[in-house]
Motif scaffolding. Structure first.
Motif, short mmCIF file in Angstrom:
data_model
loop_
_atom_site.label_atom_id
_atom_site.label_comp_id
_atom_site.label_asym_id
_atom_site.label_seq_id
_atom_site.Cartn_x
_atom_site.Cartn_y
_atom_site.Cartn_z
N PRO A 214 0.88 -1.28 0.13
CA PRO A 214 0.17 -0.03 0.09
C PRO A 214 0.84 1.35 -0.03
CG PRO A 214 -0.98 -1.50 1.36
CD PRO A 214 0.28 -2.11 0.90
N HIS A 215 0.41 2.21 -0.86
CA HIS A 215 1.25 3.33 -0.98
C HIS A 215 0.33 4.41 -1.68
CE1 HIS A 215 1.97 1.30 -5.15
NE2 HIS A 215 1.98 2.54 -5.61
N THR A 216 0.78 5.61 -1.86
CA THR A 216 0.11 6.61 -2.78
C THR A 216 0.94 7.40 -3.60
OG1 THR A 216 0.38 8.42 -1.09
CG2 THR A 216 -1.16 7.07 -0.51
N HIS A 217 0.59 8.10 -4.55
CA HIS A 217 1.13 8.98 -5.41
C HIS A 217 0.53 10.23 -5.30
CE1 HIS A 217 3.46 5.41 -7.30
NE2 HIS A 217 1.94 5.06 -7.77
N PRO A 218 1.23 11.33 -4.48
CA PRO A 218 0.88 12.53 -4.10
C PRO A 218 0.57 13.37 -5.26
CG PRO A 218 3.09 12.40 -3.37
CD PRO A 218 2.61 11.04 -3.87
N ARG A 219 1.22 13.04 -6.35
CA ARG A 219 1.18 14.07 -7.64
C ARG A 219 0.48 13.46 -8.97
NH1 ARG A 219 5.62 15.32 -4.65
NH2 ARG A 219 6.86 14.06 -6.13
N GLY A 220 0.04 12.21 -8.83
CA GLY A 220 -0.18 11.70 -10.08
C GLY A 220 -1.42 10.61 -10.05
N GLU B 110 -2.75 6.89 -11.63
CA GLU B 110 -1.83 5.85 -12.39
C GLU B 110 -3.03 5.01 -12.93
OE1 GLU B 110 0.65 1.94 -10.81
OE2 GLU B 110 0.14 3.58 -9.35
N ILE B 111 -2.50 4.61 -14.35
CA ILE B 111 -3.37 3.64 -14.97
C ILE B 111 -2.20 2.56 -15.29
CG2 ILE B 111 -2.48 4.88 -17.10
CD1 ILE B 111 -5.59 3.69 -18.02
N LEU B 112 -2.64 1.29 -14.77
CA LEU B 112 -2.11 0.07 -14.96
C LEU B 112 -2.69 -0.78 -15.98
CD1 LEU B 112 -0.33 -1.64 -12.07
CD2 LEU B 112 -1.83 -2.90 -13.21
N VAL B 113 -1.87 -1.55 -16.77
CA VAL B 113 -1.99 -2.65 -17.37
C VAL B 113 -1.02 -3.90 -17.34
CG1 VAL B 113 -0.84 -1.83 -19.43
CG2 VAL B 113 -2.59 -3.49 -19.83
N VAL B 114 -1.81 -4.80 -17.13
CA VAL B 114 -1.07 -6.17 -16.77
C VAL B 114 -0.70 -6.68 -18.09
CG1 VAL B 114 -1.09 -8.42 -15.86
CG2 VAL B 114 -2.36 -6.78 -14.69
N VAL B 115 0.54 -7.17 -18.43
CA VAL B 115 1.14 -7.82 -19.60
C VAL B 115 1.48 -9.11 -19.35
CG1 VAL B 115 1.86 -5.42 -20.44
CG2 VAL B 115 3.36 -6.88 -19.18
N GLU B 116 1.57 -9.53 -18.11
CA GLU B 116 1.90 -11.09 -17.79
C GLU B 116 1.52 -11.33 -16.32
OE1 GLU B 116 6.09 -13.55 -17.21
OE2 GLU B 116 6.14 -12.07 -18.55
N GLY B 117 0.68 -12.42 -16.18
CA GLY B 117 0.36 -12.88 -14.75
C GLY B 117 -0.96 -12.41 -14.27
N VAL C 223 -7.50 1.64 -12.81
CA VAL C 223 -6.98 3.19 -12.51
C VAL C 223 -6.78 3.34 -11.03
CG1 VAL C 223 -7.66 5.54 -12.76
CG2 VAL C 223 -7.84 4.14 -14.73
N PHE C 224 -5.87 3.92 -10.60
CA PHE C 224 -5.82 4.36 -9.08
C PHE C 224 -5.79 5.73 -9.16
CE2 PHE C 224 -3.16 0.38 -9.94
CZ PHE C 224 -3.91 -0.46 -8.95
N PRO C 225 -6.94 6.54 -8.64
CA PRO C 225 -6.90 8.30 -8.51
C PRO C 225 -6.01 8.67 -7.79
CG PRO C 225 -9.34 6.97 -8.24
CD PRO C 225 -8.01 5.82 -8.11
N ILE C 226 -5.59 9.79 -8.11
CA ILE C 226 -4.44 10.63 -7.65
C ILE C 226 -4.64 10.75 -6.00
CG2 ILE C 226 -5.47 12.82 -7.77
CD1 ILE C 226 -2.88 14.09 -8.28
N GLY D 89 1.19 4.02 -16.45
CA GLY D 89 1.46 5.38 -16.80
C GLY D 89 1.05 6.44 -15.48
N LEU D 90 1.45 7.59 -15.37
CA LEU D 90 1.07 8.33 -14.30
C LEU D 90 1.08 9.91 -15.07
CD1 LEU D 90 3.60 6.41 -12.64
CD2 LEU D 90 1.99 7.14 -11.05
#
Length: 222
Positions: free
Chosen positions: A110-116, A118-125, A153-156, A175-176
């Motif tokens: 668990p973590h946060t990105h204070p300035r962005g 995040e949109i994540l796509v799985v390419v393996e697993g 998607v993980f909101p900012i 991508g962020l």
């Protein structure tokens, strides 16, 4: 597989560009200068390289096809970043990209990105992912199991995580919407800050015995 990685990278960049969080650029590019040349002067971003001295290499970063070494991390994951510190041409463009490798059962805690965002796509697993909303939304957990080709998607600013729930390695690209989104790991920030947060503060916050706080702090002490 390399072709898949290339296409995924382009999609991730294109997706976050529309919703860029950083200020819009006022010129074609502002390739970041090495911090050492600023001699202690700090700005909200990076100083620009002389446009006439800019080269194609300033916009280029190889190596995103390489498997990351997850064994060096106790939680079994590693991040390879293409942000303004590794790719100077990203300065002022409001985007960045990461590759995340997960060992079997590995976790990006668990973590946060204070300035962005995040949109994540799985390419393996296969990944179990999720984020927790703020108290405005009753701290609801939004979670999903993702397979190859799935996007989430993980909101900012919201706490989020990824867990490899498969038996093999997993890989994702994200991508962020910032050239330097920042990372605040929750456990390390709370129990491993420098200097440490007062145990009395943590004891009252978590409503547990002080010995439990000391036990939680131990793995993060330098």
């Amino acid at each position: 597989m390399k072709a898949v990685y290339f296409v995924v990278s382009l999609l991730a960049f294109a997706s976050v560009h529309v919703l860029a969080y950083d200020p819009s650029p006022l010129q074609d590019f502002c390739v970041a200068l090495n911090d050492s040349v600023t001699k202690g002067v700090f700005v909200n971003g990076k100083f620009c390289k002389d446009p006439m001295a800019v080269k194609a290499e300033d916009f280029y970063l190889p190596g995103f096809d390489k498997v990351g070494n997850t064994s060096a991390n106790p939680t079994g994951f590693v991040v390879t970043s293409a942000d303004v510190t590794t790719l100077p041409g990203l300065n002022t463009l409001g985007i960045s990209l990461v590759r995340i490798d997960y060992a079997p059962k590995g976790q990006n805690p668990p973590h946060t990105h204070p300035r962005g965002t995040e949109i994540l796509v799985v390419v393996e697993g296969t990944l179990l992912v999720g984020f927790v909303a703020s108290n405005q939304n009753q701290n609801r957990l939004f979670t999903k199991v993702l397979n190859k080709g799935d996007v989430f998607v993980f909101p900012i600013g919201l706490i989020h995580f990824q867990q490899n729930v498969g038996y093999g390695n997993a890989v994702a690209f994200a991508g962020l919407s910032s050239q330097n989104a920042g990372v605040i790991p929750i456990a390390k920030s709370v129990f491993g800050s420098d200097p440490p947060i007062s145990p009395e503060v943590l004891q009252k916050a978590f409503q547990v015995d002080q010995k439990i706080i000391e036990l939680l702090e131990k793995p993060f002490q330098v």
